[in-house]
Design an enzyme around this catalytic site. Structure first.
Site, PDB file in Angstrom:
ATOM      1  N   PRO A  45       0.236  -1.405   0.302  1.00  0.00           N
ATOM      2  CA  PRO A  45      -0.242  -0.451   0.003  1.00  0.00           C
ATOM      3  C   PRO A  45       1.595   1.233   0.015  1.00  0.00           C
ATOM      4  CG  PRO A  45      -0.663  -1.170   2.518  1.00  0.00           C
ATOM      5  CD  PRO A  45       0.350  -2.165   1.055  1.00  0.00           C
TER       6      PRO A  45
ATOM      7  N   GLU B 260       1.977  -7.712   8.727  1.00  0.00           N
ATOM      8  CA  GLU B 260       2.230  -5.810   8.864  1.00  0.00           C
ATOM      9  C   GLU B 260       2.760  -5.359   7.489  1.00  0.00           C
ATOM     10  OE1 GLU B 260       0.492  -3.849  10.309  1.00  0.00           O
ATOM     11  OE2 GLU B 260      -0.487  -5.786  10.597  1.00  0.00           O
TER      12      GLU B 260
ATOM     13  N   ARG C 244      -2.856  -8.518 -20.952  1.00  0.00           N
ATOM     14  CA  ARG C 244      -4.564  -8.422 -22.417  1.00  0.00           C
ATOM     15  C   ARG C 244      -3.404  -7.380 -23.511  1.00  0.00           C
ATOM     16  NH1 ARG C 244      -6.784  -3.949 -21.596  1.00  0.00           N
ATOM     17  NH2 ARG C 244      -9.204  -5.537 -22.356  1.00  0.00           N
TER      18      ARG C 244
ATOM     19  N   ASP D 258      -9.754   0.473 -25.438  1.00  0.00           N
ATOM     20  CA  ASP D 258      -9.337   0.664 -23.831  1.00  0.00           C
ATOM     21  C   ASP D 258      -9.368   1.684 -22.764  1.00  0.00           C
ATOM     22  OD1 ASP D 258      -9.926  -2.403 -23.875  1.00  0.00           O
ATOM     23  OD2 ASP D 258      -7.429  -2.324 -23.210  1.00  0.00           O
TER      24      ASP D 258
HETATM   25  N1  ADE Z   1      -0.762  -5.371  -0.380  1.00  0.00           N
HETATM   26  C1  ADE Z   1      -2.067  -4.604   1.206  1.00  0.00           C
HETATM   27  N2  ADE Z   1      -2.332  -3.474   0.441  1.00  0.00           N
HETATM   28  C2  ADE Z   1      -2.271  -3.745  -1.032  1.00  0.00           C
HETATM   29  C3  ADE Z   1      -2.418  -2.096  -2.073  1.00  0.00           C
HETATM   30  N3  ADE Z   1      -3.179  -1.907  -2.231  1.00  0.00           N
HETATM   31  N4  ADE Z   1      -1.731  -2.404  -2.929  1.00  0.00           N
HETATM   32  C4  ADE Z   1      -0.572  -3.635  -3.722  1.00  0.00           C
HETATM   33  N5  ADE Z   1      -1.017  -4.277  -2.388  1.00  0.00           N
HETATM   34  C5  ADE Z   1      -1.299  -4.248  -0.785  1.00  0.00           C
END
Ligand code: ADE
Length: 255
Positions: A89, A116, A154, A169
């Site tokens: 994230p 985590e 793709r 696309d």
């Molecule tokens: N791992 C946990 N959340 C994630 C996300 N939003 N994008 C990519 N990998 C992740």
């Protein structure tokens, strides 16, 4: 193209090669998918791959050694250079430009975190790029890896039935896609926009472009702000806006 995915859940990631376009492309040999489970290199009888975070706090952190060993095994299996990408994230938000770049590489390794997160030193030592698939937290990077693989595959020549599909696309020209319709011509009292029924190619393309511009303006003004619209596109967008104003609340049979 070759993908190597480092994951505690290889069976989950492998399903991307079982269905639909990515399934057929795998059968056609357009890409290879290899998985590496760091558990194989985990410590002790339990083959542990995680430990408690320094400084305390909830959850566990993926350890350096099992992930490094998995990456070493991957490099030994195929010594060609490989771009190592972590899904977290904390990464940059994935977009079509990044996907296009990955799809042009011969090899990409995707590192999936769980718990985590991953010991920062492994990210520093081994990872070239970090990407996120959106501003929300998943239980691991596997879904992100699958998203990235799907989006890349793709784009590989021969993956889509229709050669033009990928070039038309959403996002390819920086815009959202226009609406699409199929038979029947009237359903639940709703018709099909008139230009699409004319058989007049230029008129259809003009309508599609106008709708793509209009939708992007309405739904993703951030995308539009990054584009430098030429005079024709600017005029089409003006037309869309005018039609919207005049048909507000009414039907949209303009057109
Ligand atoms: N791992 C946990 N959340 C994630 C996300 N939003 N994008 C990519 N990998 C992740």
């Amino acid at each position: 193209m070759r993908f190597d995915v480092i994951t505690l859940f290889p069976e989950m990631v492998a399903t991307v090669a079982d269905f639909g376009i990515t399934g057929r492309a795998a059968e056609q040999g357009l890409y290879e998918l290899h998985t590496w489970n760091p558990r194989r290199w985990g410590a002790g009888v339990h083959q542990a791959v995680d430990d408690r975070p320094y400084g305390g706090g909830p959850g566990m952190v993926m350890q350096y050694a099992p992930l490094a060993a998995a990456l070493t095994a991957m490099r030994q299996d195929d010594p060609r250079p490989v771009r190592v990408v972590a899904l977290t994230p904390q990464g940059r938000p994935l977009d079509q430009a990044a996907v296009r770049r990955f799809a042009g590489l011969p090899r990409v390794a995707l590192l999936c975190g769980r718990y985590e997160g991953i010991d920062e030193r492994l990210l520093e030592a081994e990872v070239d790029e970090e990407w996120s698939i959106g501003d929300y937290v998943l239980s691991g990077g596997e879904l992100g890896a699958m998203v990235l693989i799907d989006a890349c595959v793709r784009l590989l020549p021969g993956a889509l039935g229709h050669a033009d599909s990928a070039t038309q696309d959403s996002f390819t020209g920086g815009l959202l896609d226009c609406p699409h319709y199929t038979r029947p011509e009237v359903v639940a009292g709703r018709g099909v926009p008139a230009p699409l029924l004319t058989g007049h190619h230029a008129q259809i393309e003009r309508w599609r472009r106008r709708e793509a511009l209009g939708r992007t303006w309405e739904r993703r003004p951030d995308l539009l702000a990054g584009l430098n619209l030429g005079p024709e596109d600017a005029a089409l967008l003006d037309e869309y806006r005018c039609l919207r104003k005049t048909s507000a609340g009414g039907s949209n049979s303009d057109d």
